[in-house]
Design an enzyme around this catalytic site. Structure first.
Site, short mmCIF file in Angstrom:
data_model
loop_
_atom_site.label_atom_id
_atom_site.label_comp_id
_atom_site.label_asym_id
_atom_site.label_seq_id
_atom_site.Cartn_x
_atom_site.Cartn_y
_atom_site.Cartn_z
N LYS A 78 0.76 -1.20 0.00
CA LYS A 78 0.10 -0.20 0.04
C LYS A 78 0.83 1.40 -0.04
O LYS A 78 2.09 1.15 0.27
CB LYS A 78 -0.80 0.16 1.22
N ARG A 80 -10.87 0.53 14.53
CA ARG A 80 -10.99 1.02 13.33
C ARG A 80 -12.07 0.57 12.41
O ARG A 80 -13.00 0.30 12.80
CB ARG A 80 -9.47 1.17 12.54
N TYR A 136 14.24 30.55 7.22
CA TYR A 136 13.08 31.40 7.53
C TYR A 136 13.06 31.87 9.13
O TYR A 136 13.20 30.41 9.92
CB TYR A 136 11.81 30.93 7.16
#
Length: 384
Positions: free
Chosen positions: A41, A139, A273
């Site tokens: 997967k 699940r 940044y």
């Protein structure tokens, strides 16, 4: 491809298929009386589904497993015609295409059974169905209280000829935590649900509950088939079980980049940044041309290690979309652009591992390898 003979790339994921085959053989030896499903997967956990599926089957895997039907159908389109299970369905999914392709489809509730039966009737075909039980993961899967109804309707569809119940299965919640009380509880419940279904007349080809950690540590959970995902790619399922090396596994992916720029900067120079990193001395910076658009975790900013110039360096400042910086220190002024930076790999050359990155990013190694983005080329090595 057996060696890196091409023009150096900005960033690349080298996939060692010889290591994958060796891992499959190790896992088969851990479960000698069960078939092995190679779970491919999410593009084989970021490693490339088609080459990895082929390598796993070459090493003795007999099943392939995917999450989405699109992944399963892509494998069929690529020529894989052996046993293949797909388990993550939503209403309106491509049931008909899966039935026509001979894909085993997971059914966790009545809505799914109804949709696959309707598709099979419309095609005049028999659908291959595996009933999934929720034994405690919470699940997908049918609740134990609803199991008798699902089994009854599946057997009625089987008598009609629209389905063949080919499997009974479930999934562990905490198999990566040795001794967790849920393991024994789930295993006992699964035994009971399988026994009930078989007493009612279900005759499955395979019964399975073992994932990678259960394959490695719970022989009593092997049944007819084990489903190996992350371990097949040489990543330990959890630190509690041991490192990859301690489990006899070799990481399959090496993530490398070509240094894009080397420059000297003075003390007090901000880096990336937000200037979360400011140099405290004159030093040399190296620019690594990979960022969060490539799957480099932004939350690894300032923490994750990289092997550059023969030494571990930490990311200096924030990871940006396409690049990050490492501080080479006083010994870095001899490094040239184009030098190799190893982000992670097996560790043979002193480079960090995916587990090292997982610790730095406060996550699991599964995520580190799986999140590497599609714009990073996969270079499959040792395909033969």
């Amino acid at each position: 491809m057996t060696a890196m003979t091409h023009t150096p790339m900005r960033v690349r994921a080298e996939i060692d298929l010889a290591a994958l085959r060796a891992n499959v053989r190790v896992l088969r030896a851990r479960a000698p009386h069960a078939q092995l499903m190679a779970v491919v997967k999410s593009d084989a956990y970021g490693h490339g589904a088609v080459p990895c599926a082929r390598a796993a089957l070459d090493a003795g895997a007999t099943w392939l497993g995917t999450a989405t039907p699109q992944e399963a159908l892509a494998l069929r389109a690529a020529g894989f015609d052996g046993p293949l299970l797909c388990w993550l369905w939503t209403p309106g999914g491509p049931w008909g295409a899966a039935v026509e392709a001979g894909i085993d489809v997971a059914v966790s509730g009545m809505w799914a059974l109804t949709e696959v039966v309707d598709a099979a009737r419309a095609l005049g075909r028999t659908a291959r169905v595996q009933l999934k039980a929720d034994t405690g993961l919470g699940r997908n899967g049918c609740q134990p209280a609803d199991w008798p109804e699902l089994v009854r309707h599946a057997l009625a569809a089987e008598a009609e000829g629209t389905v063949s119940v080919t499997g009974l299965w479930s999934h562990f919640a905490c198999a990566d935590e040795p001794g967790h009380p849920s393991i024994a509880a789930q295993l006992a419940l699964f035994h009971g649900l399988v026994a009930y279904a078989e007493k009612q007349g279900v005759a499955p080809e395979v019964r399975h509950i073992a994932n990678s950690p259960a394959t490695l540590t719970l022989p009593e959970a092997h049944f007819d088939l084990v489903r190996t995902g992350i371990a097949m790619y040489g990543v330990s399922p959890s630190p509690e079980l041991g490192t990859s090396a301690e489990l006899g596994l070799r990481p399959v992916m090496t993530l490398a980049a070509s240094v894009a720029l080397v420059k000297q900067v003075p003390a007090g120079h901000g880096v990336s940044y937000g200037h979360h990193y400011v140099t405290d001395r004159p030093t040399t910076l190296a620019l690594i041309p990979a960022g969060y658009a490539d799957g480099i975790p932004r939350h690894a900013s300032g923490t994750a290690p990289v092997l550059v110039g023969g030494k571990w360096r930490r990311i200096a400042g924030r990871v940006a979309m396409d690049q990050f910086v490492v501080d080479l220190g006083e010994d870095g002024d001899t490094l040239e652009p184009g030098a190799e930076a190893l982000l992670f790999g097996p560790g043979d050359r002193g480079e960090p591992t995916a587990e090292d990155w997982a610790r730095a990013a406060d996550t699991i190694a599964y995520e580190i390898v799986t999140r590497i983005g599609s714009r990073v080329p996969r270079v499959h090595m040792n395909e033969e």
